[in-house]
Design a protein around this motif. Structure first.
Motif, mmCIF file in Angstrom:
data_model
loop_
_atom_site.group_PDB
_atom_site.id
_atom_site.type_symbol
_atom_site.label_atom_id
_atom_site.label_comp_id
_atom_site.label_asym_id
_atom_site.label_seq_id
_atom_site.Cartn_x
_atom_site.Cartn_y
_atom_site.Cartn_z
ATOM 1 N N MET A 139 0.786 -1.081 0.223
ATOM 2 C CA MET A 139 -0.017 0.088 0.101
ATOM 3 C C MET A 139 0.913 1.206 0.076
ATOM 4 S SD MET A 139 -2.924 -0.973 -0.226
ATOM 5 C CE MET A 139 -2.638 -2.420 -1.034
ATOM 6 N N VAL A 140 1.985 1.156 0.880
ATOM 7 C CA VAL A 140 2.838 2.514 0.750
ATOM 8 C C VAL A 140 3.412 2.698 -0.517
ATOM 9 C CG1 VAL A 140 5.008 3.292 1.664
ATOM 10 C CG2 VAL A 140 3.370 2.419 3.269
ATOM 11 N N SER A 141 3.883 1.463 -1.248
ATOM 12 C CA SER A 141 4.583 1.346 -2.485
ATOM 13 C C SER A 141 3.556 2.227 -3.598
ATOM 14 C CB SER A 141 4.938 0.202 -3.013
ATOM 15 O OG SER A 141 6.023 -0.210 -2.125
ATOM 16 N N ASN A 142 2.271 1.768 -3.350
ATOM 17 C CA ASN A 142 1.130 2.250 -4.449
ATOM 18 C C ASN A 142 0.862 3.734 -4.206
ATOM 19 O OD1 ASN A 142 0.326 0.206 -6.063
ATOM 20 N ND2 ASN A 142 -1.355 -0.484 -4.459
ATOM 21 N N LEU A 143 0.958 4.096 -2.912
ATOM 22 C CA LEU A 143 0.728 5.503 -2.405
ATOM 23 C C LEU A 143 1.877 6.473 -2.901
ATOM 24 C CD1 LEU A 143 -0.964 7.783 -1.383
ATOM 25 C CD2 LEU A 143 0.125 7.243 0.760
ATOM 26 N N ARG A 144 3.135 5.834 -2.718
ATOM 27 C CA ARG A 144 4.307 6.582 -2.802
ATOM 28 C C ARG A 144 4.355 6.861 -4.532
ATOM 29 N NH1 ARG A 144 6.839 10.401 -3.733
ATOM 30 N NH2 ARG A 144 9.002 10.682 -3.272
ATOM 31 N N GLY A 145 4.060 6.114 -5.288
ATOM 32 C CA GLY A 145 4.054 5.843 -6.706
ATOM 33 C C GLY A 145 3.192 6.606 -7.332
ATOM 34 N N TRP A 146 1.878 6.864 -6.644
ATOM 35 C CA TRP A 146 0.943 7.812 -7.149
ATOM 36 C C TRP A 146 1.530 9.201 -6.913
ATOM 37 C CZ3 TRP A 146 -2.230 11.273 -4.501
ATOM 38 C CH2 TRP A 146 -2.919 11.999 -5.321
ATOM 39 N N LEU A 147 1.869 9.373 -5.645
ATOM 40 C CA LEU A 147 2.427 10.669 -5.530
ATOM 41 C C LEU A 147 3.542 11.154 -6.330
ATOM 42 C CD1 LEU A 147 2.381 10.435 -1.578
ATOM 43 C CD2 LEU A 147 0.983 11.943 -3.141
ATOM 44 N N TRP A 148 4.754 10.233 -6.691
ATOM 45 C CA TRP A 148 5.774 10.482 -7.508
ATOM 46 C C TRP A 148 5.170 10.993 -8.934
ATOM 47 C CZ3 TRP A 148 10.628 11.235 -7.296
ATOM 48 C CH2 TRP A 148 11.611 11.131 -8.475
ATOM 49 N N ASP A 149 4.263 10.095 -9.416
ATOM 50 C CA ASP A 149 3.591 10.432 -10.706
ATOM 51 C C ASP A 149 3.040 11.482 -10.978
ATOM 52 O OD1 ASP A 149 4.710 8.032 -11.488
ATOM 53 O OD2 ASP A 149 2.802 6.779 -11.463
ATOM 54 N N THR A 150 2.166 12.101 -9.949
ATOM 55 C CA THR A 150 1.522 13.415 -9.554
ATOM 56 C C THR A 150 2.454 14.484 -9.696
ATOM 57 O OG1 THR A 150 -0.368 12.058 -8.634
ATOM 58 C CG2 THR A 150 -0.042 14.489 -8.611
ATOM 59 N N GLU A 151 3.527 14.296 -8.898
ATOM 60 C CA GLU A 151 4.617 15.249 -8.555
ATOM 61 C C GLU A 151 5.183 15.470 -10.202
ATOM 62 O OE1 GLU A 151 8.872 15.258 -6.563
ATOM 63 O OE2 GLU A 151 6.974 15.096 -5.215
ATOM 64 N N GLN A 152 5.610 14.538 -10.749
ATOM 65 C CA GLN A 152 6.031 14.592 -11.998
ATOM 66 C C GLN A 152 5.376 15.080 -13.126
ATOM 67 O OE1 GLN A 152 9.711 13.785 -12.163
ATOM 68 N NE2 GLN A 152 9.126 13.567 -9.953
ATOM 69 N N SER A 153 4.130 14.792 -13.054
ATOM 70 C CA SER A 153 3.232 15.352 -13.984
ATOM 71 C C SER A 153 2.776 17.033 -13.636
ATOM 72 C CB SER A 153 2.000 14.737 -13.953
ATOM 73 O OG SER A 153 1.156 14.867 -12.910
ATOM 74 N N LEU A 154 3.024 17.194 -12.553
ATOM 75 C CA LEU A 154 2.943 18.800 -12.189
ATOM 76 C C LEU A 154 4.091 19.677 -12.617
ATOM 77 C CD1 LEU A 154 1.348 18.556 -8.546
ATOM 78 C CD2 LEU A 154 0.137 19.319 -10.875
ATOM 79 N N TYR A 155 5.404 19.103 -12.678
ATOM 80 C CA TYR A 155 6.307 19.817 -13.152
ATOM 81 C C TYR A 155 6.904 19.746 -14.593
ATOM 82 C CZ TYR A 155 6.688 20.724 -8.078
ATOM 83 O OH TYR A 155 6.536 21.222 -6.865
#
Length: 134
Positions: A117-133
């Motif tokens: 679950m932590v990996s899923n959440l961290r992956g989602w946050l990482w992808d979101t952060e990358q798409s924002l920048y």
């Protein structure tokens, strides 16, 4: 730091003498230890390569569904997480969880579920952060 370097030298020397025609489970244990030593010394990609070879040796020995296979999968998941390969970490943790459940180790299965679950959440946050920048 010196101990890690000594461990790496020892394990590389051990790998030279490793009988590649020997027992697959024994080879998997040695390769897994070499992988962990490489990761702890900073050679993460080389360590992951040894762990993948260990996994292949366990599969050849038909021991992929054992607790030893689960432990190796959880190690690989941790390395994937460290390398920010969150989807691969999630897969490794899920596979390890399934193996722990089969063998009745519910605490480790719960730990693998949490790490997944932590990996899923961290992956989602990482992808979101990358798409924002971008």
């Amino acid at each position: 730091v010196g101990r890690r370097q000594d461990a790496m030298v020892f394990l590389h020397e051990a790998s030279k003498g490793l009988d590649l025609r020997g027992d697959e489970a024994g080879k998997a244990r040695i390769l897994s230890s070499m992988g962990a030593a490489c990761v702890s010394s900073g050679a993460v990609e080389e360590g992951l390569s040894h762990m993948k070879q260990a996994w292949q040796a366990l599969l050849r020995a038909k021991l992929g569904d054992t607790p030893e296979g689960a432990m190796l999968l959880s190690q690989m998941g941790s390395v994937h997480y460290q390398m920010a390969l969150y989807s691969q970490a999630n897969i490794s943790f899920e596979l390890a969880r399934d193996r722990y459940l089969v063998h009745g180790n519910f605490m480790e299965a719960l730990r693998m579920w949490y790490l997944s679950m932590v990996s899923n959440l961290r992956g989602w946050l990482w992808d979101t952060e990358q798409s924002l920048y971008r």
